[in-house]
Design an enzyme around this catalytic site. Sequence first.
Site, PDB file in Angstrom:
ATOM      1  N   ASP A  12       0.851  -1.222   0.016  1.00  0.00           N
ATOM      2  CA  ASP A  12       0.060  -0.180   0.166  1.00  0.00           C
ATOM      3  C   ASP A  12       0.662   1.238  -0.285  1.00  0.00           C
ATOM      4  O   ASP A  12       0.456   1.690  -0.950  1.00  0.00           O
ATOM      5  CB  ASP A  12      -1.041  -0.032   1.073  1.00  0.00           C
ATOM      6  CG  ASP A  12      -2.397  -0.985   1.553  1.00  0.00           C
ATOM      7  OD1 ASP A  12      -1.972  -2.015  -0.226  1.00  0.00           O
ATOM      8  OD2 ASP A  12      -2.153  -0.815   2.107  1.00  0.00           O
ATOM      9  N   ARG A  92      -1.048   5.494  18.046  1.00  0.00           N
ATOM     10  CA  ARG A  92      -1.162   6.214  17.167  1.00  0.00           C
ATOM     11  C   ARG A  92      -0.812   8.339  16.878  1.00  0.00           C
ATOM     12  O   ARG A  92      -0.264   8.547  16.427  1.00  0.00           O
ATOM     13  CB  ARG A  92      -2.812   6.418  16.727  1.00  0.00           C
ATOM     14  CG  ARG A  92      -2.815   4.979  16.297  1.00  0.00           C
ATOM     15  CD  ARG A  92      -1.794   4.242  15.202  1.00  0.00           C
ATOM     16  NE  ARG A  92      -2.690   2.830  14.481  1.00  0.00           N
ATOM     17  CZ  ARG A  92      -1.117   1.928  14.369  1.00  0.00           C
ATOM     18  NH1 ARG A  92      -0.353   1.970  14.067  1.00  0.00           N
ATOM     19  NH2 ARG A  92      -1.961   0.775  13.509  1.00  0.00           N
ATOM     20  N   ASP A 121      -7.909   4.518  12.385  1.00  0.00           N
ATOM     21  CA  ASP A 121      -6.668   4.575  12.641  1.00  0.00           C
ATOM     22  C   ASP A 121      -6.634   6.265  11.588  1.00  0.00           C
ATOM     23  O   ASP A 121      -5.860   7.509  12.295  1.00  0.00           O
ATOM     24  CB  ASP A 121      -5.710   3.975  11.775  1.00  0.00           C
ATOM     25  CG  ASP A 121      -5.249   3.081  13.255  1.00  0.00           C
ATOM     26  OD1 ASP A 121      -4.892   3.079  13.969  1.00  0.00           O
ATOM     27  OD2 ASP A 121      -4.207   1.478  12.352  1.00  0.00           O
ATOM     28  N   SER A 174      -5.387  -9.566   9.535  1.00  0.00           N
ATOM     29  CA  SER A 174      -4.073  -8.245   9.029  1.00  0.00           C
ATOM     30  C   SER A 174      -3.934  -8.104  10.552  1.00  0.00           C
ATOM     31  O   SER A 174      -4.566  -8.508  11.734  1.00  0.00           O
ATOM     32  CB  SER A 174      -5.124  -6.534   8.979  1.00  0.00           C
ATOM     33  OG  SER A 174      -6.121  -6.323   9.995  1.00  0.00           O
TER      34      SER A 174
END
Length: 400
Positions: A12, A92, A121, A174
């Site tokens: 990505d 984050r 996110d 994931s």
Amino acid sequence: MKVVLAYSGGLDTSIILKWLQEEYDAEVIAYAADVGQEEELDGLPEKAKNTGASKCYVEDLREEFARDFVYPMIRAGAVYESGYLLGTSIARPLIAKRHIEIAREQGAEAVAHGATGKGNDQVRFELTFYALEPGIKVIAPWRNEGFFQSRTEMMQYAEQHGIPIPVSAEKPYSMDRNLLHISYEGGVLEDPWNAPPKDMFLLTTDPEDAPDGAEEITIDFERGDAVALDGERLEPLPLMQKLNGIAGRHGVGRIDLVENRFVGMKSRGVYETPAGTVLHRAREAVEQITMDREVLHQRDAIMPRYAELVYNGFWFAPEREMLQAAMDRAAQTVTGTARVKLYKGSCTVTGRRAERSLYDADIASFEAGGDYDQADANGFIRLNALRLRVGSLKEQDAKG
């Protein structure tokens, strides 16, 4: 335009790096944050530059992560909903903070990330971006109508542009890893009836295969922070690293839950949080004998709101900072030692002690003695029962 891109070197972000150059005619600076994911970061600068990045930062943020983000959150006793210890959520804002700092250093007009439009996110990153740099331009390709609609298209784009991408079998889920935890989502886990694959877990031994003998450890706390493990004083990062190994060996820290995402949907997540689980239980044990009852109850009353703010991405919001001040004040008395037993996935408190313990065995004992007159309970009970008695009498009068 100059853009700083959060970059991992995967499919990505490798595609996004080239796409930004073509779509925006941008100079792209790549940025990767090491928050303890233990993934191979070597070679990223070369790979990023081969894909067209003008620079690539690889930042070791582990010490700051443990000291300034994980520890304050643990002091607050933060737990989201059914037991999520906020491992991804708390990383984050730190990643985004350094992202903005690099953008400032490089004079970049924009920042970009590869988070999708369905997850939490994107919110966590961008709330931090705007809190720290209100005028920054944010590019989120997955929310751009002109971006790719499938991984097949992305693979074709990579081939056309000679972009090297990882060649490996795609996992049926994931994962996201840092010092505090690993999260597993998506793929086979999207059906909440499916059990997690046995070979999926990386930080913890399957409890069925864990050692047959229990292991007891002690953790010392000062003002709500863990400062020593088995009597050895350690800074936050090495303490968490060592505790991850010990607790993980005994299968401690697994949880499987369905949580409510900030964007509105329910999501199934499976988490491993070995050190975090032990620290949470051990801190609670010391709190039980050192924190005033009413302070504890007030702290517990506002904790869900604090956890929700962390989960939703409001780390740098004034309300989280206000609540943090209250949490830190409540934790000022939490100094002492907890002993916990680790055994086949369980973490059991077996002892707690503190020099300034509020627990008084003479008062609490069923035996006579201590500065407590049992006769005092007569008036205490009657006063607390007054409104109940009055209400009952009125109800009886109404019935005639």
